[in-house]
Design a protein around this motif. Sequence first.
Motif, PDB file in Angstrom:
ATOM      1  N   VAL A  99       0.818  -1.209   0.000  1.00 21.12           N
ATOM      2  CA  VAL A  99       0.000   0.000   0.000  1.00 21.12           C
ATOM      3  C   VAL A  99       0.857   1.268   0.000  1.00 21.12           C
ATOM      4  O   VAL A  99       0.514   2.276  -0.625  1.00 21.12           O
ATOM      5  N   SER A 100       2.032   1.200   0.645  1.00 23.34           N
ATOM      6  CA  SER A 100       2.878   2.399   0.726  1.00 23.34           C
ATOM      7  C   SER A 100       3.463   2.793  -0.633  1.00 23.34           C
ATOM      8  O   SER A 100       3.965   3.904  -0.798  1.00 23.34           O
ATOM      9  N   LEU A 101       3.400   1.880  -1.620  1.00 24.47           N
ATOM     10  CA  LEU A 101       3.935   2.213  -2.942  1.00 24.47           C
ATOM     11  C   LEU A 101       2.861   2.769  -3.881  1.00 24.47           C
ATOM     12  O   LEU A 101       3.162   3.209  -4.986  1.00 24.47           O
ATOM     13  N   LEU A 102       1.622   2.706  -3.439  1.00 24.01           N
ATOM     14  CA  LEU A 102       0.530   3.081  -4.340  1.00 24.01           C
ATOM     15  C   LEU A 102       0.371   4.593  -4.472  1.00 24.01           C
ATOM     16  O   LEU A 102       0.708   5.349  -3.561  1.00 24.01           O
ATOM     17  N   ASP A 103      -0.177   5.013  -5.600  1.00 25.44           N
ATOM     18  CA  ASP A 103      -0.468   6.434  -5.820  1.00 25.44           C
ATOM     19  C   ASP A 103      -1.529   6.881  -4.824  1.00 25.44           C
ATOM     20  O   ASP A 103      -2.385   6.097  -4.428  1.00 25.44           O
ATOM     21  N   ARG A 104      -1.485   8.164  -4.499  1.00 29.52           N
ATOM     22  CA  ARG A 104      -2.429   8.704  -3.526  1.00 29.52           C
ATOM     23  C   ARG A 104      -3.893   8.433  -3.906  1.00 29.52           C
ATOM     24  O   ARG A 104      -4.705   8.111  -3.049  1.00 29.52           O
ATOM     25  N   ASN A 105      -4.193   8.539  -5.196  1.00 31.40           N
ATOM     26  CA  ASN A 105      -5.585   8.311  -5.608  1.00 31.40           C
ATOM     27  C   ASN A 105      -6.038   6.875  -5.387  1.00 31.40           C
ATOM     28  O   ASN A 105      -7.198   6.638  -5.078  1.00 31.40           O
ATOM     29  N   VAL A 106      -5.123   5.943  -5.554  1.00 32.48           N
ATOM     30  CA  VAL A 106      -5.475   4.540  -5.306  1.00 32.48           C
ATOM     31  C   VAL A 106      -5.734   4.348  -3.812  1.00 32.48           C
ATOM     32  O   VAL A 106      -6.681   3.670  -3.407  1.00 32.48           O
ATOM     33  N   ILE A 107      -4.920   5.007  -2.990  1.00 35.71           N
ATOM     34  CA  ILE A 107      -5.099   4.911  -1.539  1.00 35.71           C
ATOM     35  C   ILE A 107      -6.421   5.573  -1.129  1.00 35.71           C
ATOM     36  O   ILE A 107      -7.188   5.016  -0.339  1.00 35.71           O
TER      37      ILE A 107
END
Length: 287
Positions: free
Chosen positions: A167-175
């Motif tokens: 999760v820490s690698l995901l783009d802000r929008n995905v989060i």
Amino acid sequence: ANIHQGMLCVFQDECLGQGSFTRVFKGTKVDIREGEEHRTQVLLKVLDANHKDYWEAFFEASSMMSQISHKHLLLVYGVSVHGAKNIMVQELVKYGALDLYLKRKGSVSVSCKLDIAKQLALALNFLDEKNIVHGNICAKNVLLAREGDPSQETSPFIKLSDPGIKVSLLDRNVILDRIPWVGPELLQDPPILSLDSDKWSFGATLWEIFNNGETPLKDWDLEMKRRFYGTYQQLEPSQWTELADMITQCMDYQPASRPSCRVVIRQLNNLITSDYEVLHASEAPER
Ligand code: ATP
Ligand code: MG
């Protein structure tokens, strides 16, 4: 695809579905042991070609899952990171994702749901003791290996799936899109991911289980979701006070205030043995 020495995987073209970065297929694993062929049905999870730069994280998720073993954790046989495709080979779980199952079935008994919740809490407790953060706990990542049938006195059996890309690698929008499953602390600057974050996700998953696989905050856009956390809101509480309390305790905006796995398991045990089921059995189909 050749996975590793002695193990060969054969694709079947049936695509079972897709995730954020992956597509899944049914396949057959062939092992040669002592000159004999052993065939096992497996699930092949293929990383999308347009998300190839995530292969290291994909590999990390597979190796994390293949190194630990617990009855309520999905079995991952291995991964191939050679050639053009990145493929995770995993156990094929008969009834698939829990959210879809609950939606399909419409009404699953309270005792079944409590059983599922407890099994998930046991998986979480195991990860907690090993100091492993899952990071993507939600009903679609809980797979159902066996249905519960009260008339046959069989209980359901679940397996927690792999978390996919960290999760820490995901783009802000995905989060943002993962609201309300992702702990609010992951939207801070800098984001903080800890064991406590899984407790929040567990709370959101409990909500899904007891709302028959309904998707919380369905159709909300990213801005609305962001505001939901920004104003410290909570999901619509369940009518069952004890359960609503447990969900609120897990979904505490203060990570350190969330209950330990032991406390959650004890509370679930209390609900399982109390008259709770009898008292609320008639309400079960609605909520
Ligand atoms: P995420 O990327 O957040 O994990 P996802 O769970 O939908 O999203 P995948 O893990 O790729 O994505 O799985 C896609 C779908 O395939 C799941 O929703 C589930 O229905 C099914 N599935 C996944 N793993 C298995 C499995 N081991 N056995 C049976 N069905 C599975
Ligand atoms: Mg998944």
